[in-house]
Design a protein around this motif. Structure first.
Motif, PDB file in Angstrom:
ATOM      1  N   GLU A  71      18.493  52.861 -11.860  1.00 13.66           N
ATOM      2  CA  GLU A  71      18.699  54.199 -12.108  1.00 13.66           C
ATOM      3  C   GLU A  71      17.864  54.822 -13.362  1.00 13.66           C
ATOM      4  N   ALA A  72      17.266  53.832 -14.016  1.00 10.72           N
ATOM      5  CA  ALA A  72      16.502  54.768 -15.245  1.00 10.72           C
ATOM      6  C   ALA A  72      15.343  53.513 -15.492  1.00 10.72           C
ATOM      7  N   PRO A  73      14.341  53.563 -14.760  1.00 13.39           N
ATOM      8  CA  PRO A  73      13.309  52.684 -14.827  1.00 13.39           C
ATOM      9  C   PRO A  73      12.396  52.819 -16.153  1.00 13.39           C
ATOM     10  N   ASP A  74      12.503  54.246 -16.518  1.00 12.38           N
ATOM     11  CA  ASP A  74      11.768  54.482 -17.717  1.00 12.38           C
ATOM     12  C   ASP A  74      12.563  54.366 -19.056  1.00 12.38           C
ATOM     13  N   ASP A  75      13.528  53.839 -18.834  1.00  9.10           N
ATOM     14  CA  ASP A  75      14.489  53.682 -20.089  1.00  9.10           C
ATOM     15  C   ASP A  75      14.099  52.227 -20.667  1.00  9.10           C
ATOM     16  N   SER A  76      13.669  52.252 -21.596  1.00  4.91           N
ATOM     17  CA  SER A  76      13.316  50.786 -22.485  1.00  4.91           C
ATOM     18  C   SER A  76      14.484  50.147 -22.628  1.00  4.91           C
ATOM     19  N   ASP A  77      15.469  50.710 -22.849  1.00  6.52           N
ATOM     20  CA  ASP A  77      16.658  49.800 -23.246  1.00  6.52           C
ATOM     21  C   ASP A  77      17.334  49.117 -21.924  1.00  6.52           C
ATOM     22  N   ALA A  78      17.292  49.825 -20.895  1.00  2.72           N
ATOM     23  CA  ALA A  78      17.758  49.082 -19.768  1.00  2.72           C
ATOM     24  C   ALA A  78      16.916  48.207 -19.137  1.00  2.72           C
ATOM     25  N   VAL A  79      15.532  48.276 -19.284  1.00  3.03           N
ATOM     26  CA  VAL A  79      14.571  47.379 -18.946  1.00  3.03           C
ATOM     27  C   VAL A  79      14.684  46.089 -19.774  1.00  3.03           C
ATOM     28  N   ALA A  80      14.795  46.301 -21.229  1.00  5.09           N
ATOM     29  CA  ALA A  80      15.054  45.182 -22.166  1.00  5.09           C
ATOM     30  C   ALA A  80      16.337  44.547 -21.629  1.00  5.09           C
ATOM     31  N   ALA A  81      17.437  45.085 -21.455  1.00  6.13           N
ATOM     32  CA  ALA A  81      18.611  44.415 -21.020  1.00  6.13           C
ATOM     33  C   ALA A  81      18.388  43.564 -19.873  1.00  6.13           C
ATOM     34  N   LEU A  82      17.736  43.965 -18.738  1.00 10.47           N
ATOM     35  CA  LEU A  82      17.327  43.144 -17.726  1.00 10.47           C
ATOM     36  C   LEU A  82      16.542  41.930 -18.189  1.00 10.47           C
ATOM     37  N   ARG A  83      15.671  42.028 -19.123  1.00 10.93           N
ATOM     38  CA  ARG A  83      14.883  41.001 -19.597  1.00 10.93           C
ATOM     39  C   ARG A  83      15.630  39.916 -20.222  1.00 10.93           C
ATOM     40  N   GLN A  84      16.657  40.590 -20.862  1.00  9.62           N
ATOM     41  CA  GLN A  84      17.641  39.600 -21.658  1.00  9.62           C
ATOM     42  C   GLN A  84      18.465  38.905 -20.681  1.00  9.62           C
ATOM     43  N   GLN A  85      18.667  39.244 -19.669  1.00  3.42           N
ATOM     44  CA  GLN A  85      19.642  38.630 -18.694  1.00  3.42           C
ATOM     45  C   GLN A  85      18.854  37.347 -18.180  1.00  3.42           C
ATOM     46  N   ILE A  86      17.604  37.828 -17.732  1.00  7.77           N
ATOM     47  CA  ILE A  86      16.667  36.636 -17.236  1.00  7.77           C
ATOM     48  C   ILE A  86      16.088  35.697 -18.425  1.00  7.77           C
ATOM     49  N   LYS A  87      16.331  36.080 -19.563  1.00  7.30           N
ATOM     50  CA  LYS A  87      15.894  35.043 -20.700  1.00  7.30           C
ATOM     51  C   LYS A  87      17.284  34.151 -20.933  1.00  7.30           C
ATOM     52  N   ARG A  88      18.485  34.632 -20.932  1.00  8.02           N
ATOM     53  CA  ARG A  88      19.537  34.239 -21.037  1.00  8.02           C
ATOM     54  C   ARG A  88      19.633  32.968 -20.074  1.00  8.02           C
ATOM     55  N   ALA A  89      19.265  33.288 -18.729  1.00  7.46           N
ATOM     56  CA  ALA A  89      19.391  32.504 -17.827  1.00  7.46           C
ATOM     57  C   ALA A  89      18.297  31.199 -17.718  1.00  7.46           C
ATOM     58  N   LEU A  90      17.162  31.515 -18.174  1.00  7.14           N
ATOM     59  CA  LEU A  90      16.217  30.604 -18.635  1.00  7.14           C
ATOM     60  C   LEU A  90      16.526  29.747 -19.574  1.00  7.14           C
ATOM     61  N   ARG A  91      17.346  30.095 -20.615  1.00  8.46           N
ATOM     62  CA  ARG A  91      17.928  29.346 -21.719  1.00  8.46           C
ATOM     63  C   ARG A  91      18.595  28.184 -21.191  1.00  8.46           C
ATOM     64  N   ASP A  92      19.536  28.693 -20.230  1.00 11.26           N
ATOM     65  CA  ASP A  92      20.179  27.629 -19.678  1.00 11.26           C
ATOM     66  C   ASP A  92      19.956  26.776 -18.610  1.00 11.26           C
ATOM     67  N   ASP A  93      18.763  26.859 -18.018  1.00 11.21           N
ATOM     68  CA  ASP A  93      18.563  26.342 -16.668  1.00 11.21           C
ATOM     69  C   ASP A  93      17.006  26.056 -16.897  1.00 11.21           C
ATOM     70  N   THR A  94      16.490  24.790 -17.181  1.00 10.84           N
ATOM     71  CA  THR A  94      15.231  24.399 -17.505  1.00 10.84           C
ATOM     72  C   THR A  94      14.638  24.410 -15.969  1.00 10.84           C
ATOM     73  N   GLU A  95      15.247  23.703 -14.993  1.00 12.95           N
ATOM     74  CA  GLU A  95      14.714  23.931 -13.586  1.00 12.95           C
ATOM     75  C   GLU A  95      14.395  25.148 -13.091  1.00 12.95           C
ATOM     76  N   LEU A  96      15.195  26.251 -13.449  1.00 14.56           N
ATOM     77  CA  LEU A  96      14.809  27.816 -13.326  1.00 14.56           C
ATOM     78  C   LEU A  96      13.646  28.287 -13.967  1.00 14.56           C
ATOM     79  N   LEU A  97      13.394  27.868 -15.137  1.00 15.61           N
ATOM     80  CA  LEU A  97      12.185  28.120 -15.891  1.00 15.61           C
ATOM     81  C   LEU A  97      11.122  27.516 -15.167  1.00 15.61           C
ATOM     82  N   THR A  98      11.197  26.506 -14.859  1.00 15.38           N
ATOM     83  CA  THR A  98       9.985  25.727 -13.990  1.00 15.38           C
ATOM     84  C   THR A  98       9.566  26.553 -12.663  1.00 15.38           C
TER      85      THR A  98
END
Length: 140
Positions: A71-98
């Motif tokens: 909804e707001a691709p130019d909103d750096s906070d929205a984009v950062a929140a999406l990246r944070q979700q990915i970081k959280r998932a990668l921290r929890d799953d090393t196979e996903l990271l690979t």
């Protein structure tokens, strides 16, 4: 958080936001289309890989982050929140990271080469190229 995760998420960022902008939360159910743009397709595949490995709550949080970024691709906070979700998932799953590292490295290895016109040639690496008439090539 490991530097590897930070680097991978930073590298994946443009693909994630392009996919979110192109598909919104439909990114999780959309099938790959041959005509779809390559950047959005890679982002879609990354988001789907993360989504499929999350529990119900993790999926809902990821969907909300994708919706906000869509909804707001130019909103750096929205984009950062999406990246944070990915970081959280990668921290929890090393196979996903690979898996995601493999996806992103395949993209960096892709080379697009094109040529047009009579006798045009194009290649990533050329050892010998002959385009003229009546040419003799000698190799020793």
């Amino acid at each position: 958080m490991s530097a590897e995760i930070m680097q991978l998420v930073e590298q994946a960022g443009p693909y994630l936001t392009t996919a979110a902008s192109a598909y919104g939360t439909a990114v999780f159910t959309r099938a790959e289309s041959a005509a779809a743009e390559a950047t959005a397709n890679l982002g879609r595949r990354i988001l789907q890989a993360v989504w499929h490995r999350r529990d119900e709550q993790g999926r809902e949080e990821l969907e909300a982050a994708v919706q906000d970024a869509a909804e707001a691709p130019d909103d750096s906070d929205a984009v950062a929140a999406l990246r944070q979700q990915i970081k959280r998932a990668l921290r929890d799953d090393t196979e996903l990271l690979t898996e995601l590292a493999r996806m992103l490295s395949a993209v960096s290895e892709t080379v697009n080469v094109s040529a047009s016109g009579e006798r045009s040639i194009a290649a990533k690496t050329i050892s010998t190229a002959v385009t003229g008439d009546n040419t003799t090539v000698w190799q020793s």
